[in-house]
Design an enzyme around this catalytic site. Structure first.
Site, PDB file in Angstrom:
ATOM      1  CB  ALA A  72      40.298  20.093 -13.631  1.00  0.00           C
ATOM      2  CG  ASP A  73      44.514  22.035 -18.376  1.00  0.00           C
ATOM      3  OD1 ASP A  73      45.588  22.387 -17.845  1.00  0.00           O
ATOM      4  OD2 ASP A  73      44.471  21.338 -19.404  1.00  0.00           O
ATOM      5  CD  GLN A  74      47.103  24.142 -11.612  1.00  0.00           C
ATOM      6  OE1 GLN A  74      48.034  23.380 -11.817  1.00  0.00           O
ATOM      7  NE2 GLN A  74      46.947  24.767 -10.476  1.00  0.00           N
TER       8      GLN A  74
END
Length: 196
Positions: A72-74
């Site tokens: 996951a990353d933003q």
């Protein structure tokens, strides 16, 4: 049937808390991916969030091929560009001041991998409008949150005092925290990590 082993490939405390609060059993292994290598000029921020999530999921999946791995990353898109995490509190303060009264988009990318292959990847976007806060509020906010702000791409934590920074948020709360939870839970059921 025994659920598949599940690993979160992220060091984010917010993501760990979201999964824990949702009753998901998981292990954590930080992927150690060179994120800057994927941040090429002109890259689409939403696609970058997905690509970073894939890279993290694949890196950990290569070490644990039996497990289902969640990367996951933003990314944050503001004023036509891509915003990275602040390196110090002065940068965080300047960034927040520049965003005052303006909108931005926060993209949360997620990917599941198993056996060194991507099973699924997607992203969700929250549209955020920062309020026109005072300099006094900004000073108080920086003093209260401190170095925690350096772990967040937007230099804010919505689950903390950062909620006071905004006039409006269109999008899922969990997406803002760093994980589009409903999408993830649905896929964890599909891939037998969670019961249907």
């Amino acid at each position: 049937m025994t659920p598949a082993r599940f690993i979160l490939a992220s060091k984010s405390a917010a993501r760990r808390e979201v999964l824990t609060n949702a009753g998901v059993t998981f292990e954590v292994q930080v992927a150690g991916v060179d994120e800057d290598a994927l941040k090429t000029p002109g890259v689409d921020p939403r696609q970058l969030a997905i690509d970073l999530a894939k890279a993290k999921a694949l890196a950990v999946s290569a070490q644990h091929p039996d497990a289902v791995v969640l990367g996951a990353d933003q990314t944050l898109a503001f004023d036509g560009g891509l915003v990275s995490k602040a390196l110090n509190l002065d940068q965080a303060k300047a960034r927040l001041a520049s965003m005052r009264g303006l909108p931005h988009q926060l993209h949360s990318g997620v990917a599941l991998a198993q056996g060194g292959e991507i099973l699924w990847a997607d992203a969700d976007t929250a549209h955020m409008v920062v309020r026109d806060f005072s300099d006094a509020f900004l000073d108080a906010y920086i003093a209260h949150e401190g170095d925690e702000l350096l772990h967040c791409v937007g230099s804010y934590r919505l689950e903390g005092m950062g909620s006071q920074l905004f006039d409006k948020v269109d999008g899922d709360y969990f997406t803002v925290l760093g994980m589009p939870l409903w999408l993830v839970l649905d896929k964890l059921r599909e891939f037998k990590v969670l019961p249907e």
